[in-house]
Design a protein around this motif. Structure first.
Motif, PDB file in Angstrom:
ATOM      1  N   UNK B  38       0.832  -1.206   0.000  1.00 46.53           N
ATOM      2  CA  UNK B  38       0.000   0.000   0.000  1.00 46.53           C
ATOM      3  C   UNK B  38       0.876   1.270   0.000  1.00 46.53           C
ATOM      4  N   UNK B  39       1.798   1.302   0.950  1.00 49.41           N
ATOM      5  CA  UNK B  39       2.683   2.471   1.044  1.00 49.41           C
ATOM      6  C   UNK B  39       3.400   2.695  -0.275  1.00 49.41           C
ATOM      7  N   UNK B  40       3.869   1.578  -0.834  1.00 49.35           N
ATOM      8  CA  UNK B  40       4.600   1.683  -2.101  1.00 49.35           C
ATOM      9  C   UNK B  40       3.739   2.326  -3.172  1.00 49.35           C
ATOM     10  N   UNK B  41       2.471   1.854  -3.259  1.00 40.07           N
ATOM     11  CA  UNK B  41       1.626   2.422  -4.312  1.00 40.07           C
ATOM     12  C   UNK B  41       1.364   3.898  -4.063  1.00 40.07           C
ATOM     13  N   UNK B  42       1.190   4.255  -2.790  1.00 37.67           N
ATOM     14  CA  UNK B  42       1.003   5.687  -2.496  1.00 37.67           C
ATOM     15  C   UNK B  42       2.227   6.472  -2.952  1.00 37.67           C
ATOM     16  N   UNK B  43       3.382   5.936  -2.610  1.00 35.29           N
ATOM     17  CA  UNK B  43       4.623   6.658  -2.961  1.00 35.29           C
ATOM     18  C   UNK B  43       4.758   6.802  -4.467  1.00 35.29           C
TER      19      UNK B  43
END
Lengths: 902, 79
Positions: B38-43
Motif C-alpha cells: 500500500x505504502x509503495x503504491x502511495x509513494x
C-alpha cells in the motif's frame, strides 16, 4: 494543476496515516494534532525540494541499484534478478517517472550501510559486510608477512622520472607466488572474500610504520605539487628522498606517487623556460594549462585528505585510516590518469627540444593520430588545439594577406635570403621579378606539419606566394587588402574539411585574380604573341621588309653599324608592314641592336631584334627565356639571311643567263649548269629547313602553349611551366638543342647547321665571283669582238679576208683569236678554273655535310625531326649516313665524273 | 462503443499499474526498502505527480524514525 495538488495531498494524507503509530489510549484531539504536525512537516519538506538533486536518468538509477546489489551480495543472482525486473519495468508504459521511483527505492534501501561517507563507490571494499560474518581466527596459511617491519634500507631513494628503476627484492617470493596462483585459481566470489579477509587481516595485524601513513598523507599534496615536505624532501631537481624507515610496500606506493611529482617538477621548469619560437611558447602555454588542471586535481585530493584526516578515529586499528576512505593506495589510483598525462607531456617536452615549428605539430599530431591508447590520443588532441594556434595565425596571415609573419622560422614557407639566392644560382642568373616569384619564398618540405597534406601545403604555398606577388610584383596591394578584409576567417585546428574548402576557395580567388592581372593589366598573352610574331618570325611581311631594307647596311662590317640607322630601318619595316596595326604597347618594346661584336664580323652576324619585357611579365618570360628567344631568333635570322642571299644570287643568275652569261664555251656553260644545280639544292634545303622550323616546330608548340594557357583554372605556375616547355620544344626540335651526351661539337645540329649555312654563304660568294668573272669575260669578249670586227674591217679593207658575218663567226673564231690576247687577259682567264674548282669543292662539301646531317636526323627519337630528314631527302638524292665514308665515296665518284667530263 | 472502449482501456491500465507495482515491490524487497504494498503504491502515485523522490525518501525515513521513537516511548511507558 489543482487536481494534481489535490492528489498529492491525498497521497500525503494516506501516507502519514499509514506510517503513524497508533498510540493506544491517546485522546483523539492529541492524535489529530500529532497527525497534523506530521502532515505539515511532510508538506513543507516536499515543497521545499522540488528539483531533484540527481539527473533524471533511468539508467543511472538502475546502475546505482545494481552496484549496490553487487556490493552487498557476494553472489550475483540478486543483481541478475534486478536486471530482469528492470527490463520488465522498461517494457511497461504506464509510469513516466520510472527513474524517480527507482531512485526513491534506492534511497530507502539499507540505510545503515550508507553512513560512512562514500567517496568512491566503485572502489568500496566489501569488508564491512564480510567482516561481521567471518571469524578472524581462521587465518589463511601463508599470508605474507608484510606487516613486519623491514630492517633493510630502501633500495633506492631516488629514481628517474620514468618510474622505478630497481624493484626492491621480494622476500620469500616462492611461497608468495604459490599463494597468488591459488588465489587466481579460485572463483571470483571466493577471491573477493579472500581479498576482504586479507584486508581485514591486514588492518588487524597492522604494525605501525614510521612515519605513520597519516603523516605521509598529509605531506602528499605538497609532494604532488613538487614541493619539499618534512617527510618527503626533494633532494635535487629530479630526486625525491623517501624516509628510509618505511616498509617495502609503502615505499613502492610512494615510488608510484613520486612519479607524477617529479614529472610535474620537470614540466613546471619546462614551462618556465624561454620558448624557442611561437609554437614552442604555445606548447609551453598548453602544458601550463594542463598542469593547472593537474593542480586542481591535487587540490581536491588535498581536500579529501584533510577531511579524512579530520574525521579519523585514532582508536581504530591502523589509526583508523582504513575507514577514512583515503589511503596512499587510493591516492595512487586517483593520480593514475593524471600521471599518464604528465608522462605524455614530459615525453613531448623532451622531444620538442630538438624540433620546431611544423615538426612540433607533427610530433603531437603523431601522438593523437597514431597512438593506440585512446586516452593519449584524446590528450594530444587537446594539446594540439592550443599548440596549433600560432600556426593557424600564421597560415591565416599567409593565405589571406600574403604576408609571412614568422619571426622564428617555424612556418613551412620560408623567406629566402637574397644573398643566399645569389650564392645558389646555378649559373643561370635571374632577374629581380622572377626571383620574387621563384626564389623569394621557399616551401620547406620537412616543416610541413602532418595535420596538412603535402598537396595541400603546396596549395597554401602557392596562394601566399601569389598574394605576395600581386602585392609587390603587380603593385595591386589594394585588391589584396580588400580581399583579406572580405575573406579573412578565423582558422583553427579541428574541422579539417572546412579548412580545406576555405583554402580551396582562397586558392581559386587568388589564382583567378593573378591570371586576370597578368592578362588584363600586364598583357601577358599579347606579349607572348608579339614574341612569336617578331622574334620567332611569325610576321612574314615585316621580316621580309626589314631584311630587304637592312641588307645593304648589314653587309658592312659590324663596327660600321649604327644604332640609329638600325632603329630607323626597324621603324620603316614596322610602318611598311601589317605590324603597324599592332598595339603601341607592343611596338614600343621592339628594339633592334647589335650583339657584342668580335673582330671580322659583319653586320649580319651581330644584328638582333629584341623584345623588352619588364617587371611582372618577366616572371613568365624570364631572363633565360629571353636568351632562348634570342637564340632562336638569331638562328632563324641566319637562315633567312642565307635564304635571302641565295634568292638574290639565283635571281641574278637567272637574269644573267638570258644576257651576259651566254657563251659558247662548253666548259663555262657546264660550270654554270652545275652551279645552278647546287644552288637549287641549297635553296631546297633552306626552304625545307625553314618550313620545318616555322610550321612543324614553332606553330605546333605554339598551339600547345595556347591550349595550355587558355585552360580553365590555370595558374601562373602552369603558365610558366607551359612557356618553358614551349621554349624547350622549339629549341630542341629547332635543332638548337643543347648537346646532351655527345660533347663533341661536331655532332650537335647547331654546329652542323652553322657549317652548312656558312658553306652556303661562301658558295654564294663563289657564285658571285663566277658571275663577275662571266661578266668580265663577256665584256672582254665583246671588246674582242669589236676589235676583231674592226680588224676584219681592216682585213676587208685589205681585201684579204673571207666574207663572214661577225655574229655567226664569233664562236669558232674565238679560239684562234684569243691567242694573241692571252698575254694581256691572262689573269681573267686563269680565274675560271680556280673558281670552278672552288665551286665544286664547296658543293661537294655541302653535300657531304647534308648527308651527315640527314644521317643524324634519322637517328633522332623525335618523329618531327625524322620527318625533316624525309622531306629534305624526299627522292633519295642524298645517301644519309653517319659514317664519313659514304659521302666521301660519293663525292669521289662525282669528282671523277666531273674530272672525266673536264 | 466509446464507453466500453474506455472501460477496456481502464482495465488494461489497471492491470498494467498492478504489474508495475508488482515489479517495484519486488525491487523494494530486493533492496530491503521495507515498504508494504500500500505504502509503495502511495509513494509511486506521489512521485508520478511530481514529488521529488529524494525528499520523499527523506520524509519517509523521518516518519519511520518518529514512529519508532514513539513506539519505544510507548514500550518504555508500558514497562
Amino acid at each position: 494543476m489543482s487536481s494534481r495538488s489535490q492528489r498529492v495531498n491525498n497521497g500525503i494524507n494516506s501516507l502519514v496515516r499509514r506510517l503513524m503509530v497508533e498510540i493506544p489510549g491517546e485522546d483523539p484531539a492529541a492524535a489529530e494534532e500529532r497527525e497534523n504536525d506530521a502532515l505539515d512537516f511532510v508538506r513543507e519538506s516536499l515543497e521545499n525540494s522540488t528539483a531533484p538533486a540527481v539527473v533524471a536518468d533511468v539508467n543511472q538509477a538502475s546502475d546505482l541499484i545494481k552496484k549496490r546489489l553487487i556490493q552487498t551480495n557476494p553472489s550475483p543472482d540478486k543483481a541478475l534478478r534486478f536486471t530482469h525486473l528492470y527490463s520488465r519495468l522498461l517494457s511497461i508504459p504506464v509510469i513516466t517517472q520510472k527513474w524517480a521511483v527507482l531512485y526513491f527505492l534506492y534511497q530507502l534501501s539499507d540505510q545503515q550501510q550508507r553512513t560512512p561517507p562514500i567517496l568512491t563507490s566503485p572502489f568500496k571494499s566489501p569488508v564491512k559486510n564480510v567482516r561481521g560474518r567471518r571469524n578472524i581466527e581462521d587465518v589463511i596459511p601463508g599470508s605474507p608477512s608484510y606487516g613486519s617491519r623491514r630492517k633493510e634500507e630502501t633500495p633506492a631513494d631516488s629514481f628517474a622520472p620514468e618510474g622505478l628503476k630497481r624493484l626492491p627484492e621480494r622476500e620469500g617470493g616462492q611461497r608468495d607466488r604459490k599463494d597468488e596462483e591459488q588465489a587466481f585459481a579460485k572463483s571470483v566470489a571466493a577471491q573477493r572474500e579472500n581479498v576482504a579477509l586479507k584486508t581485514a587481516l591486514l588492518s588487524e595485524n597492522y604494525v605501525e610504520i614510521d612515519p605513520p601513513e597519516t603523516a605521509l598523507l598529509r605531506d602528499l599534496p605538497f609532494t604532488l605539487q613538487g614541493l619539499s615536505s618534512s617527510h618527503l624532501p626533494f633532494s635535487s631537481e629530479s630526486t625525491l628522498k623517501l624516509p628510509s624507515t618505511l616498509p617495502v610496500p609503502i615505499v613502492s606506493i610512494l615510488h608510484t606517487l613520486a612519479e607524477p611529482s617529479l614529472l610535474y617538477r620537470g614540466l613546471a621548469t619546462f614551462t618556465q623556460s624561454p620558448g624557442g619560437g611561437l609554437l614552442g611558447q604555445s606548447l609551453r602555454a598548453a602544458i601550463g594549462g594542463e598542469l593547472r588542471s593537474y593542480l586542481g586535481l591535487v587540490a581536491t585530493l588535498e581536500g579529501q585528505i584533510r577531511r579524512a584526516l579530520a574525521s579519523l578515529d585514532e582508536t581504530e586499528p591502523r589509526g583508523g585510516i582504513g575507514k577514512a576512505g583515503v589511503t596512499l593506495k587510493r591516492c595512487v589510483v586517483w593520480t593514475r590518469e593524471a600521471t599518464m598525462g604528465l608522462r605524455l607531456m614530459s615525453l613531448i617536452s623532451e622531444e620538442s627540444k630538438s624540433k620546431k615549428g611544423g615538426q612540433l605539430i607533427s610530433l603531437i599530431h603523431g601522438f593523437s593520430s597514431s597512438h593506440g591508447d585512446p586516452m593519449v590520443g584524446a590528450f594530444a588532441e587537446r594539446l594540439l588545439v592550443h599548440v596549433t594556434r600560432p600556426f593557424y595565425d600564421m597560415l591565416r596571415q599567409w593565405i589571406y594577406d600574403g604576408e609571412l609573419l614568422d619571426p622564428y622560422h617555424e612556418f613551412f614557407v620560408s623567406e629566402q635570403d637574397p644573398l643566399a639566392i645569389n650564392d645558389t644560382t646555378d649559373g643561370r642568373h635571374r632577374g629581380v621579378a622572377s626571383s620574387v616569384w621563384e626564389d623569394k619564398y621557399k616551401l620547406n618540405e620537412d616543416m610541413v606539419p602532418s595535420i596538412i597534406t603535402q598537396d595541400f601545403a603546396q596549395k597554401v604555398f602557392l596562394i601566399g606566394k601569389s598574394l605576395n606577388f600581386i602585392r609587390y610584383g603587380c603593385g595591386d596591394s589594394q585588391w589584396v587588402e580588400e580581399y583579406s578584409k572580405a575573406a579573412s576567417k578565423e582558422l583553427r585546428y579541428g574541422d579539417t574539411a572546412t579548412l580545406e574548402t576555405w583554402i580551396d576557395e582562397a586558392y581559386k580567388t587568388t589564382m583567378a585574380r593573378l591570371i586576370h592581372l597578368m592578362s588584363e593589366k600586364f598583357h601577358l598573352f599579347e606579349h607572348l604573341k608579339a614574341l612569336r610574331n617578331y622574334i620567332l618570325l611569325g610576321q612574314g611581311d615585316f621580316i621580309a621588309l626589314l631584311m630587304e631594307s637592312l641588307s645593304s647596311n648589314l653587309d658592312r662590317p659590324a663596327g660600321a653599324q649604327y644604332r640609329h640607322t638600325l632603329t630607323a630601318q626597324l621603324e620603316h619595316a614596322i610602318r611598311g608592314s601589317n605590324a603597324q596595326y599592332d598595339s603601341p604597347e607592343v611596338l614600343r618594346r621592339l628594339d633592334a641592336r647589335m650583339l657584342q661584336l668580335s673582330h671580322g664580323d659583319i653586320g649580319w652576324d651581330c644584328f638582333t631584334l629584341e623584345y623588352k619585357i619588364d617587371a611582372p611579365v618577366d616572371v613568365v618570360v624570364t631572363e633565360w627565356g629571353n636568351r632562348q628567344y634570342l637564340k632562336v631568333f638569331n638562328f632563324l635570322w641566319r637562315i633567312k639571311r642565307v635564304e635571302f642571299a641565295l634568292a638574290s644570287t639565283w635571281r641574278k643568275c637567272m637574269t644573267g643567263s638570258r644576257g651576259v652569261l651566254q657563251g659558247e664555251d662548253e666548259n663555262v656553260t657546264k660550270a654554270w649548269k652545275l652551279t645552278r644545280g647546287v644552288l637549287a639544292e641549297m635553296i631546297h634545303f633552306i626552304g625545307q629547313l625553314q618550313f620545318y622550323i616555322l610550321f612543324e616546330v614553332i606553330q605546333t608548340s605554339w598551339e600547345e602553349l595556347q591550349t595550355a594557357i587558355k585552360k580553365e583554372g590555370c595558374t601562373l605556375d602552369d603558365i610558366i611551366k607551359a612557356h618553358t616547355k614551349f621554349l624547350n620544344a622549339i629549341t630542341h626540335k629547332g635543332l638548337l638543342g643543347a648537346k646532351k651526351k655527345k660533347e663533341t661539337d661536331e655532332n650537335t645540329f647547331m654546329v652542323q647547321l652553322g657549317d652548312i649555312l656558312r658553306l652556303m654563304l661562301s658558295y654564294r660568294d663563289a657564285v658571285d665571283g663566277l658571275y663577275s668573272w662571266a661578266v668580265s669575260d663577256f665584256t672582254k669578249r665583246q671588246g674582242a669582238d669589236v676589235r676583231s670586227d674592226s680588224q676584219g674591217r681592216r682585213d676587208d679593207d685589205d681585201g684579204l679576208s673571207i666574207n663572214t658575218p661577225a655574229t655567226t663567226r664569233r664562236g669558232p673564231r674565238h679560239l684562234p683569236d684569243s691567242t694573241p690576247a692571252l698575254g694581256s687577259d691572262e689573269s681573267i682567264v686563269d680565274e675560271f678554273p680556280v673558281l670552278q674548282e672552288r665551286l665544286q669543292a664547296l658543293g661537294k662539301h655541302f653535300k657531304s655535310k647534308v648527308c651527315v646531317l640527314l644521317g643524324d636526323l634519322l637517328l633522332q627519337h623525335d618523329q618531327d625531326m625524322r620527318f625533316l630528314g624525309m622531306t629534305m631527302n624526299f627522292n633519295d638524292v642524298y645517301v644519309p649516313s653517319t659514317k664519313k665514308k659514304a659521302p666521301v665515296r660519293q663525292s669521289a665518284r662525282e669528282q671523277s665524273k666531273s674530272s672525266a667530263k673536264a | 462503443m466509446p464507453s466500453e472502449d474506455s472501460k477496456q482501456d481502464k482495465q488494461t491500465s489497471a492491470a498494467q499499474a498492478k504489474q508495475v507495482i508488482d515489479v517495484f515491490q519486488e525491487i523494494s524487497t530486493l533492496l530491503n526498502a521495507d515498504l508494504d504494498r500500500q505504502t509503495l503504491s502511495i509513494c509511486i502515485s506521489l512521485i508520478e505527480n511530481g514529488v521529488n523522490p529524494e525528499a520523499l525518501a527523506a520524509v519517509i525515513m523521518e516518519l519511520r524514525k518518529d514512529a519508532e521513537a514513539t513506539k519505544r516511548r510507548l514500550e518504555a511507558g508500558g514497562q
